[in-house]
Design an enzyme around this catalytic site. Structure first.
Site, PDB file in Angstrom:
ATOM      1  N   CYS A 317      21.548 -64.330  36.163  1.00  0.00           N
ATOM      2  CA  CYS A 317      21.913 -65.061  34.948  1.00  0.00           C
ATOM      3  C   CYS A 317      21.981 -64.160  33.716  1.00  0.00           C
ATOM      4  CB  CYS A 317      20.944 -66.218  34.717  1.00  0.00           C
ATOM      5  SG  CYS A 317      19.210 -65.733  34.422  1.00  0.00           S
ATOM      6  N   HIS A 367      15.817 -68.490  32.515  1.00  0.00           N
ATOM      7  CA  HIS A 367      17.231 -68.653  32.853  1.00  0.00           C
ATOM      8  C   HIS A 367      18.050 -68.734  31.573  1.00  0.00           C
ATOM      9  CE1 HIS A 367      20.448 -69.496  35.686  1.00  0.00           C
ATOM     10  NE2 HIS A 367      20.876 -70.461  34.898  1.00  0.00           N
ATOM     11  N   HIS A 379      27.259 -70.216  34.050  1.00  0.00           N
ATOM     12  CA  HIS A 379      26.074 -69.394  34.311  1.00  0.00           C
ATOM     13  C   HIS A 379      26.048 -68.923  35.755  1.00  0.00           C
ATOM     14  CE1 HIS A 379      23.495 -73.023  35.818  1.00  0.00           C
ATOM     15  NE2 HIS A 379      24.743 -73.418  35.725  1.00  0.00           N
TER      16      HIS A 379
END
Length: 404
Positions: A317, A367, A379
């Protein structure tokens, strides 16, 4: 033309693995997945209104009668046979006229009309499923999830090939039956709340049938004494079967089965909501933000690799976000936690395309995602889905950050 309900039964006991196959599509090699026994595959949960709408279109589109006849498939003879005990172990119920599966390396554009210059209204990532309404002059009219439009027919597989692919790549998903739902670190309400998830997303099921023996092994491997503090262990073991483990991005969490619905299905197309240019209503975009989003969208469907920083060969990510911004001359730290600390906070009412959404548990960020406008993010999610589009509030963001 009325809708056909076509049932296919895949032979093979629950514990039997599908044979691995290699399918070439834009250089991609696809490998079969292990099927989950006893789960109903609900491909495209069409509501009555959508079905009626399609029927009206068919009646008003008489010039395509010949094409429509060509694209209707017949029920397999196997579905007319008595269901054997072996077939009952793995059943797929598909509701459609004709199944199509995106046979691409990363993604397939869904356009408003048949033509390269038509507006893009959605995107189908690799192995996404759709209902093929008609095929005309190299373009297929499809419905996939909430997206309706046209795709290049050469990038779809259909009929028996599509059915076989569906059996290999369909996965068990969970949807939340409430507006939001707490997810926990262990299968008990005495466990700490890890995060909140919403009804806007489908979540991958990592373990559906939790037993005492399974949970004992999980605790021994992943938990500390601190994680078990204040928990009635015996009571948790007794109630374990009423919980399910989900994977949110790469994190494993638990939710009660009372508040979720299961479907065993394929990915579906995602609607592309273009941000407005006036900077209003929380969906605005600067010129630079729009350019960043356009660049990031090129990598939709590419691989997730933990620790990776390659937009083409695999990124996690923070590696994905770092490389996107690096392309425009902005240098972000390597981890999502460091990226959160280095960006300026903005409110949800001020969010613009190009901003970063940070997620995690408590106050710990783990994240990060790039906001693309229209309430959506792109993402690098997990090893199964790769780089994908989600609702910006599929989890509760800890922070919205602005780089520029």
């Amino acid at each position: 033309m009325r809708k056909n309900i076509i049932r296919f039964f895949a032979a093979g006991a629950a514990a039997t693995l599908c044979a691995a196959i290699s399918v070439t599509g834009k250089g991609a090699t696809l490998t079969a997945e292990k099927p989950l026994a006893g789960i109903t595959l609900s491909l495209e949960k069409y509501c009555d209104a959508v079905i009626e709408d399609i029927t009206r279109e068919e009646e008003n589109d008489r010039e395509n009668t010949t094409d429509s006849k060509k694209t209707t498939i017949q029920t397999h003879s196997s579905s007319n046979k008595a269901i054997t005990e072996e077939e009952e172990a793995f059943k797929l119920n598909l509701v459609y006229d004709r199944l199509g599966v995106a046979n691409v390396h990363n993604y397939l554009n869904v356009r408003k009309a048949p033509g390269e210059n038509a507006k893009i209204v959605g995107k189908m990532t690799r192995n996404s499923g759709c209902n093929v309404y008609t095929i005309r002059k190299g373009w297929a009219k499809i419905v996939s999830g909430k997206v309706r439009g046209w795709v290049k027919a050469e990038y779809l597989i259909t009929d028996e090939k599509a059915e076989n692919r569906a059996k290999q790549v369909a996965t068990l998903r969970a949807t939340v039956s409430t507006e939001t739902l707490n997810v926990r670190t262990l299968p008990t309400i005495e466990s700490g709340i890890y995060d909140q998830i919403s009804a806007d997303e489908e979540y991958r099921v990592a373990e559906e049938n939790i037993t005492k023996e399974w949970l004992e092994r999980y605790i021994a491997k992943y938990c500390t004494r601190k994680d078990l503090h204040g928990i009635d262990i015996d009571k948790m073991y007794q109630d374990a079967s009423n919980w399910v483990m989900l994977k949110i991005d790469e994190e494993k969490v638990f939710v009660s089965k009372d508040f979720i619905n299961f479907t065993y299905n394929l990915n579906r197309a995602v609607t592309i909501k273009q941000p407005s240019s006036d900077g209003s209503s929380g969906s605005g975009s600067s010129s630079k933000g729009s350019s960043i989003v356009d660049y990031a969208m090129q990598f939709l469907g590419n691989r997730y690799v933990w620790g990776g920083t390659s937009l083409t060969n695999g990124a996690d990510c923070s590696g994905f976000v770092m490389r996107i911004y690096e392309h425009f001359g902005y240098y972000l730290p390597r981890t999502s936690r460091e990226q959160a600390a280095s960006t300026r906070s903005v409110s949800s009412s001020e969010v613009q395309a190009g901003d970063l959404f940070f997620y995690g548990s408590g106050s710990t960020v783990n994240h990060v995602a790039l906001y693309i406008g229209g309430g959506q993010i792109i993402h690098a999610s997990n090893s199964r889905d790769g780089i994908k589009i989600s609702s910006a509030y599929y989890r509760q963001p800890l922070k919205i950050g602005r780089v520029m």
